[in-house]
Design a protein around this motif. Structure first.
Motif, PDB file in Angstrom:
ATOM      1  N   ASP A 173       0.844  -1.197   0.000  1.00 13.08           N
ATOM      2  CA  ASP A 173       0.000   0.000   0.000  1.00 13.08           C
ATOM      3  C   ASP A 173       0.881   1.250   0.000  1.00 13.08           C
ATOM      4  N   LYS A 174       0.620   2.176  -0.916  1.00 15.34           N
ATOM      5  CA  LYS A 174       1.477   3.342  -1.109  1.00 15.34           C
ATOM      6  C   LYS A 174       1.561   4.212   0.139  1.00 15.34           C
ATOM      7  N   LYS A 175       0.432   4.484   0.783  1.00 11.64           N
ATOM      8  CA  LYS A 175       0.435   5.350   1.965  1.00 11.64           C
ATOM      9  C   LYS A 175       1.175   4.698   3.128  1.00 11.64           C
ATOM     10  N   GLU A 176       0.942   3.418   3.324  1.00 13.35           N
ATOM     11  CA  GLU A 176       1.622   2.707   4.404  1.00 13.35           C
ATOM     12  C   GLU A 176       3.116   2.618   4.135  1.00 13.35           C
ATOM     13  N   ARG A 177       3.480   2.365   2.869  1.00 15.19           N
ATOM     14  CA  ARG A 177       4.894   2.299   2.495  1.00 15.19           C
ATOM     15  C   ARG A 177       5.585   3.637   2.745  1.00 15.19           C
ATOM     16  N   GLU A 178       4.888   4.726   2.467  1.00 18.59           N
ATOM     17  CA  GLU A 178       5.449   6.056   2.680  1.00 18.59           C
ATOM     18  C   GLU A 178       5.745   6.289   4.158  1.00 18.59           C
ATOM     19  N   LYS A 179       4.850   5.828   5.026  1.00 19.56           N
ATOM     20  CA  LYS A 179       5.065   5.983   6.466  1.00 19.56           C
ATOM     21  C   LYS A 179       6.283   5.186   6.931  1.00 19.56           C
ATOM     22  N   VAL A 180       6.411   3.969   6.411  1.00 20.05           N
ATOM     23  CA  VAL A 180       7.551   3.130   6.790  1.00 20.05           C
ATOM     24  C   VAL A 180       8.858   3.752   6.299  1.00 20.05           C
ATOM     25  N   LEU A 181       8.878   4.256   5.074  1.00 18.55           N
ATOM     26  CA  LEU A 181      10.090   4.880   4.528  1.00 18.55           C
ATOM     27  C   LEU A 181      10.483   6.113   5.325  1.00 18.55           C
ATOM     28  N   ALA A 182       9.491   6.878   5.775  1.00 16.08           N
ATOM     29  CA  ALA A 182       9.774   8.064   6.593  1.00 16.08           C
ATOM     30  C   ALA A 182      10.443   7.657   7.904  1.00 16.08           C
TER      31      ALA A 182
END
Length: 283
Positions: free
Chosen positions: A139-148
């Motif tokens: 999931d793009k939004k969840e992946r963005e949170k993990v990358l942050a």
């Protein structure tokens, strides 16, 4: 008396990864729950294990999990195995363990191969502190949170990735963590063609763009330098004048003395330096 759930580690590559204890338990239990019975039957046949087997995987983990717990409550002993490695790490074994504890069923783990630890130890990166992230979320939004979160992670990071997604993931990590961040890409662990490719994220992305990867990959990535984070924090404060910096803490209710101490800490200078500056400014 309820039976016991045995979490049995299986080979991640080389069949000799199998321990004598796991072989014995797999022969002694009443049932083996396997992530993929078609894959596991090859392993059982190799070690002449004839124990009955049933499937337990991501898509039936709750329904089948309840059935397995019922059998355990009736006194049967069950072994859980995955396609490779230690059950309960980045697989549905985690849910079965929770269900067992809620039902009062004993759980024990038979140690053995684990791809994340194996890759870490041959990575050449720091092993004292590490963070296991498994696969990045789809999931793009969840992946963005993990990358942050990973951007500020100071521990060595361990990720899993499939070969067809490796290049894209390396490019994503390069863009977020920096081109010069060190990485070791581990493939074919414990097999004949095992490799541990050490490079920067930029070099790794370029290499696997030109050379198609094969086999499951474990990425071991250098954590961010604490000194770098401290320097960035210091630079951020230096954008403010000392008076503006002081005002922020005074507005929060700090006394002048407390504010000077906090400003000095933020800027990495002695408190006396802040005091002398403010005294000169007041004159």
């Amino acid at each position: 008396m309820p039976g016991t759930l045995y979490l049995c580690a299986t080979p991640i590559g080389n069949l000799e990864d199998m321990t004598f204890r796991v072989i014995r338990i797999l022969k002694e239990v009443d049932l083996i729950a396997a992530e993929d019975t078609r894959n596991s039957i090859k392993l059982l046949n190799h070690f002449e294990i004839t124990t009955p087997m049933t499937s337990y995987h991501e898509y039936n983990k709750y329904e089948k999990g309840r059935k397995l717990v019922d059998r355990l409550l009736k006194g049967q002993n069950i072994a859980l195995i995955t396609d490779a490695g230690t059950p309960g790490i980045s697989d549905p074994g985690e849910e079965l363990v929770q269900m067992c504890y809620e039902a009062g069923v004993s759980v024990t783990s038979l140690p053995g191969a684990a791809a994340c630890v194996t890759a870490l130890t041959i990575s050449g990166l720091s092993t004292r502190r590490f963070a296991f992230e498994a696969f990045l979320p789809t999931d793009k939004k969840e992946r963005e949170k993990v990358l942050a979160e990973l951007e500020r992670e100071t521990r060595t990071m361990i990720l899993y990735e499939a070969p067809h997604r490796l290049t894209k993931t390396l490019e994503l990590l390069r863009d977020r963590l920096g081109e010069q961040r060190k990485i070791t890409v581990c493939r074919e662990l414990t097999k004949r063609h095992e490799t541990a490719f050490r490079a920067t994220l930029s070099e790794a992305a370029a290499y696997y763009t030109a050379n198609e990867p094969k086999g499951e990959c474990v990425l071991v990535i250098e954590g961010r330098s604490r000194e770098e984070i401290e320097q960035e924090e210091k630079a951020k404060w230096e954008e403010l004048s000392i008076e503006q910096h002081m005002e922020q803490y005074l507005a929060q209710g700090s006394s002048k003395k407390e504010a000077m101490k906090l400003v000095a800490k933020d800027r990495g200078v002695p408190k006396r330096e802040i005091y002398n500056y403010l005294e000169r400014d007041a004159k």
